[in-house]
Scaffold this active site. Structure first.
Site, mmCIF file in Angstrom:
data_model
loop_
_atom_site.group_PDB
_atom_site.id
_atom_site.type_symbol
_atom_site.label_atom_id
_atom_site.label_comp_id
_atom_site.label_asym_id
_atom_site.label_seq_id
_atom_site.Cartn_x
_atom_site.Cartn_y
_atom_site.Cartn_z
ATOM 1 N N GLU A 1 0.973 -0.994 -0.361
ATOM 2 C CA GLU A 1 -0.202 -0.179 -0.117
ATOM 3 C C GLU A 1 0.730 1.261 -0.020
ATOM 4 O O GLU A 1 0.665 2.520 1.131
ATOM 5 C CB GLU A 1 -0.796 -0.314 0.939
ATOM 6 C CG GLU A 1 -1.870 -1.051 1.540
ATOM 7 C CD GLU A 1 -2.138 -1.040 2.365
ATOM 8 O OE1 GLU A 1 -4.132 -1.582 2.198
ATOM 9 O OE2 GLU A 1 -2.412 -0.860 4.047
ATOM 10 N N VAL A 2 1.414 0.929 -1.119
ATOM 11 C CA VAL A 2 2.739 2.455 -1.352
ATOM 12 C C VAL A 2 2.062 3.545 -1.622
ATOM 13 O O VAL A 2 1.938 3.726 -2.791
ATOM 14 C CB VAL A 2 3.713 2.029 -2.083
ATOM 15 C CG1 VAL A 2 4.766 3.052 -1.591
ATOM 16 C CG2 VAL A 2 4.709 0.834 -0.782
#
Length: 528
Positions: free
Chosen positions: A322-323
């Site tokens: 989840e960057v």
């Protein structure tokens, strides 16, 4: 999900067998998880009030007290604080003790350690001793847990009894990695609560506590190399000292549980900048960690250097999920750095993950990363990488086809914070789905159920974990040919195990309904 009516019918039909305990009266074998091989008889034994541990003939010296303390814990959970004050009828066979033979003198808990055991309980003999044979002390610990589930308190005789002797149980785990994640960033979990979770894991033979220690919300752990990091804790008291972490790891190791530490980088790290604001891209755009700043990687190096003094497990988890890289392109100095190095956002994400991997490897670790790293640049990952599947099904088969190792935690089945995920779904989730090549199957290390902490804390963690985690634990321990084809057929046996957890002080929720649900009405634990 099985309807409440169906569940009630199954439990009512099995009530006599449940109350009778493991193997009583020739009925179902009430062990959880189900061993690889079980043979039994029809004799009832009484268990001595002063049950002895014998290690004659063992190569293991028990210098750390692992076996002795495990035996004491086993006796305690068998007795369940009942007053054992009955008299032995003349001529009744009495089990005097448990004789344990451990072949290896090595008591280091390494990944892939031999956890197999043989447990024999004879029906005749003078004196009468149960026999445990194991290659390592950690196999012996599992044997003691199985033995404890054979024993029951007789309320009439006020003694412990063991039914269906003689027993011969041969057992070993299907997968070497059988994990449970806890999250101490979203809510702080006091040390005694973490230890209680570790204790509860041993009852279903889970062997990896994945400690998701820090995240964007808080940084509760002391890092001596960078002492201001834990300024990101929620409060002064919601912290773990360096020595606390060592104590937790040692506590777990003595119970055969590895502790996997995680720092989730470069995203999920906003709390790091409370103590060191230069880790943020800017004061107004605070995550992911600043990819352009060498100090970011110096801090990661310091954390992992300190981790290597605490966490002795083969692996460290570096996150990578989840960057959102928008802060990198909207912060002028980072954007200039990207241009200078000929990188776009995706390149920088890959650069960060791979550089963090190299740091971890320099400290002796193999790396675990969440599956986004594989999905985005799997061919660039270090070959020591284990890909942690979480987004859904079908990932493991791609990972092992690429020659990398995998851990399965697909969120639709094995996320405990999904309260609508039923125990039946946990039980039927198969890590080797669509993986038929034996060499590729070996690359699936196992699986993990995940207790994310947004909506749990010390007040409700155990009833959210159990009994659904136990359903997954049998999937990960028991040979596939011994697993039920229909989850409903194990309902009564799991219900008994859930009651056993309650009796041992673990706040496991009823099987009926959703995760963490309350009993629907008055009634026996066995029928909920």
């Amino acid at each position: 999900m099985a309807s409440a009516a169906r569940l009630l019918l199954v439990l009512l039909a099995a009530a006599v067998g449940l109350c009778a305990g493991a193997g009583r009266g020739g009925g179902r074998v009430d062990l959880w998880p189900m061993p690889a091989s079980v043979a039994r008889g029809a004799q009832t034994l009484l268990v001595s009030k002063d049950l002895k541990l014998s290690t004659a003939g063992s190569s293991y010296t028990d210098g750390k007290g692992i076996l002795r303390e495990a035996f004491q814990r086993m006796v305690a959970v068998v007795e369940l604080d009942h007053v054992i004050n009955g008299s032995y009828p003349r001529g009744s066979p009495v089990l005097a003790g448990v004789r344990v033979v451990v072949r290896s003198p090595n008591d280091e808990l390494n990944f892939g350690v031999d956890e197999s055991y043989k447990l024999s309980v004879p029906a005749t003999g003078n004196p009468l001793y149960a026999q445990i044979e194991a290659q390592t002390v950690f196999g012996a610990l599992h044997a003691l847990e199985t033995f404890s589930q054979l024993c029951n308190f007789d309320f009439n005789a006020r003694l412990i009894e063991l039914h269906s002797a003689p027993w011969t149980i041969m057992d070993m785990p299907r997968f070497p990695y059988r994990g449970l994640l806890i999250d101490t960033s979203r809510h702080y979990l006091p040390v005694p609560v973490i230890k209680s979770v570790i204790d509860s894991m041993t009852f279903s033979k889970l062997n990896v506590l994945h400690w998701h220690i820090v995240d964007e919300e808080s940084f509760p752990l002391q890092i001596p190399s960078y002492p201001k990091l834990w300024n990101g804790a929620y409060s002064y008291s919601e912290r773990y000292t360096f020595d606390d972490a060592i104590d937790i790891v040692q506590y777990a190791e003595k119970r055969g549980v590895n502790v996997l530490a995680e720092i989730d980088v470069p995203g999920h790290a906003l709390s790091w900048g409370v103590g060191y604001p230069s880790l943020w891209p800017s004061a107004t755009c605070k995550e992911p960690l600043d990819v352009s700043n060498d100090f970011t990687f110096q801090v990661i190096n310091g954390i992992l250097s300190d981790f290597s003094k605490i966490f002795k497990f083969k692996f460290v988890h570096l996150g990578g999920d989840e960057v959102n890289t928008s802060c990198w392109t909207t912060t002028p100095r980072i954007k200039s750095w990207l241009i200078k190095h000929g990188m776009n956002e995706s390149d920088a994400y890959r650069y960060f993950v791979l550089r963090a991997q190299k740091i971890a490897i320099s400290h002796g670790y193999d790396i675990i990363n969440w599956e986004e790293t594989f999905n985005n640049f799997g061919d660039k990952l270090d070959r020591k990488t284990v890909v942690h599947n979480w987004l859904g099904s079908g990932v493991a088969e791609k990972v092992v086809a690429a020659g990398l190792r995998c851990i399965v935690s697909n969120q639709d089945k094995w996320y405990l914070d999904h309260l609508d995920a039923t125990w039946e779904g946990f039980y039927m989730n198969e890590p080797l789905t669509n993986i038929y090549n034996p060499q590729q199957q070996k690359l699936v290390l196992g699986g993990e159920v995940c207790m994310w902490g947004e909506h749990i804390d010390a007040s409700d963690i155990q009833q959210t974990i159990w009994p659904r985690a136990a359903a997954a634990a049998e999937r990960l321990w028991t040979p596939i040919e011994k697993l039920a084809k229909d989850a409903g057929s194990v309902t009564a046996r799991l219900a008994r195990f859930r009651c056993l957890l309650n009796q041992r002080g673990v706040a496991a929720a009823p099987l009926a309904g959703y995760g963490r649900s309350a009993p629907s009405d008055p009634g026996s634990c066995l029928r909920q």
